[in-house]
Design a protein around this motif. Structure first.
Motif, mmCIF file in Angstrom:
data_model
loop_
_atom_site.group_PDB
_atom_site.id
_atom_site.type_symbol
_atom_site.label_atom_id
_atom_site.label_comp_id
_atom_site.label_asym_id
_atom_site.label_seq_id
_atom_site.Cartn_x
_atom_site.Cartn_y
_atom_site.Cartn_z
ATOM 1 N N SER A 249 102.343 23.902 60.653
ATOM 2 C CA SER A 249 103.525 23.685 60.750
ATOM 3 C C SER A 249 104.524 24.890 60.268
ATOM 4 N N THR A 250 104.226 25.667 59.424
ATOM 5 C CA THR A 250 105.070 26.792 59.083
ATOM 6 C C THR A 250 105.059 27.759 60.347
ATOM 7 N N LEU A 251 103.659 28.074 60.877
ATOM 8 C CA LEU A 251 103.760 28.743 62.124
ATOM 9 C C LEU A 251 104.639 28.133 63.331
ATOM 10 N N GLN A 252 104.894 26.828 63.398
ATOM 11 C CA GLN A 252 105.417 26.463 64.442
ATOM 12 C C GLN A 252 106.911 26.692 64.333
ATOM 13 N N THR A 253 107.267 26.516 62.884
ATOM 14 C CA THR A 253 108.753 26.652 62.595
ATOM 15 C C THR A 253 109.176 28.292 62.608
ATOM 16 N N THR A 254 108.150 29.138 62.128
ATOM 17 C CA THR A 254 108.430 30.473 62.637
ATOM 18 C C THR A 254 108.580 31.032 63.838
ATOM 19 N N ASP A 255 107.677 30.350 64.862
ATOM 20 C CA ASP A 255 107.985 30.661 66.126
ATOM 21 C C ASP A 255 109.481 30.163 66.668
ATOM 22 N N GLU A 256 109.708 29.240 66.349
ATOM 23 C CA GLU A 256 111.049 28.702 66.617
ATOM 24 C C GLU A 256 112.152 29.543 66.141
ATOM 25 N N VAL A 257 112.055 29.941 65.023
ATOM 26 C CA VAL A 257 113.001 30.592 64.156
ATOM 27 C C VAL A 257 113.298 31.956 64.875
ATOM 28 N N LEU A 258 112.062 32.675 65.405
ATOM 29 C CA LEU A 258 112.002 33.775 66.055
ATOM 30 C C LEU A 258 112.637 33.841 67.695
ATOM 31 N N GLN A 259 112.432 32.590 68.019
ATOM 32 C CA GLN A 259 113.055 32.268 69.512
ATOM 33 C C GLN A 259 114.591 32.087 69.068
ATOM 34 N N VAL A 324 122.308 34.878 67.689
ATOM 35 C CA VAL A 324 121.255 33.923 66.982
ATOM 36 C C VAL A 324 121.537 32.500 67.871
ATOM 37 N N ARG A 325 120.577 32.190 68.539
ATOM 38 C CA ARG A 325 120.862 30.802 69.161
ATOM 39 C C ARG A 325 120.796 29.619 68.257
ATOM 40 N N PRO A 326 121.831 28.809 68.644
ATOM 41 C CA PRO A 326 121.760 27.633 67.669
ATOM 42 C C PRO A 326 120.732 26.716 67.554
ATOM 43 N N VAL A 327 120.696 26.040 66.627
ATOM 44 C CA VAL A 327 119.509 25.027 66.199
ATOM 45 C C VAL A 327 119.686 23.993 67.143
#
Length: 328
Positions: A249-259, A324-327
């Motif tokens: 789950s954290t890896l997925q979050t990390t990938d999304e944040v880097l995007q 920084v792209r928006p959420v």
């Protein structure tokens, strides 16, 4: 290849010694009712250790229930009964008092109590607990610069713990989001941890404030999430069950944040090379200093170990002012 944390000490596999079981002549277990320490009769004793125990349990319960003023008062009574050589209870009580003061808005007293804990610290476990406490205090009062400093110290003490890197990255992301709405770091967020400071403290404060510059915060966020991703992928090979689920789950979050942070591919490659230099199993075991005496610990600063190397790569010159792209 041996994976860090997956090996066992040889003593685990040694043949156990023969032990002779000695039956007890009698054993009367003491049975306590739930919350027995809340009864008035619990303090009807001349034993100061027993009274101290009662106050400690009452304080813990009040803190858990969110009754912070009551917990603070009870902890104070417990501390008065604490003997000079009982450092374990003293540390627990001081930390509880600091957390109560934080929730009650008593910032100066909370920091004073954390400083008392720092004076009693004798190993890295104590120091890590104190830093986590200070992170909570600074987070509660919105003091960004000292909070970032504490998180960076945690990354230094436990460089292969992905969660401290993740928390530091999350803080940088929060700062970027707040700066995008307010335009700059607020004076309250950038204020020093202490009111009275020496020249050295003032210089350190100025350096911390410089690290809150938008481009540097963006770069530090990228660095932290890349390091988090590397560590989690490295440790994932030896995980299972809910631990693995949390990692995924954290890896997925990390990938999304880097995007969202949107660094160039060259920046990703450069930062990955810098922060992965020490991710070698043998070196990771050597650098592990968890639980060691503070007198034997030799630590580089965050700047010396990682940040200066990152700045020297020049990525800020080629990849600064990234949006920084928006959420979603």
């Amino acid at each position: 290849m041996e994976i860090f944390g997956s090996t066992f000490d040889d003593s685990v596999f040694l043949q156990s010694k023969d032990r002779v079981a000695v039956p007890l002549s009698h054993y009367n277990a003491k049975r306590c009712e739930p919350e027995w320490f809340c009864e008035s009769s619990a303090l009807c004793t001349d034993d100061p250790l027993e009274k101290q125990k009662v106050y400690k349990f009452r304080g813990d319960l009040a803190l858990k229930q969110g009754n912070y003023q009551k917990a603070l008062d009870v902890y104070s009574s417990c501390l008065e009964l604490n003997s000079a050589n009982n450092m374990t209870i003293r540390r627990d009580v001081l930390e509880g008092m600091a957390r109560c003061c934080t929730e009650l808005g008593q910032r100066d007293r909370a920091l004073h109590l954390s400083d008392l804990l720092s004076k009693d610290a004798s190993n890295t476990c104590h120091l890590i607990s104190i830093l986590l406490l200070k992170v909570r205090i600074y987070q509660h009062f919105g003091a960004l610069a000292p909070r970032m400093s504490c998180l960076q110290q945690l990354c230094i003490l436990l460089p292969f713990n992905p969660w401290h890197w993740f928390n530091l990255g999350q803080m940088c992301l929060e700062l970027l989001d707040s700066n995008s709405t307010s335009g700059s770091c607020s004076s309250q967020s950038c204020e020093p941890a202490e009111k009275t400071q020496s020249d050295g403290d003032i210089q350190e404060q100025q350096e911390e404030a410089a690290e809150l510059d938008g481009d540097r915060v963006w770069l530090k966020a990228c660095t932290c999430f890349i390091r988090t991703r590397l560590l989690l992928r490295f440790l994932r090979q030896q995980q299972s069950s809910f631990v693995l689920q949390r990692t995924e789950s954290t890896l997925q979050t990390t990938d999304e944040v880097l995007q969202r942070l949107n660094p160039k591919e060259t920046t990703l490659q450069t930062l990955t090379e810098v922060v992965s230099e020490d991710l070698i199993p043998d070196k990771m075991r050597e650098d592990s200093q968890d639980g060691e005496s503070l007198s034997s610990v030799c630590l580089q600063s965050f700047k010396e170990r990682w940040w200066n190397k990152i700045l020297l790569t020049g990525v800020l010159d080629t990849d600064a002012h990234r949006e920084v792209r928006p959420v979603r």
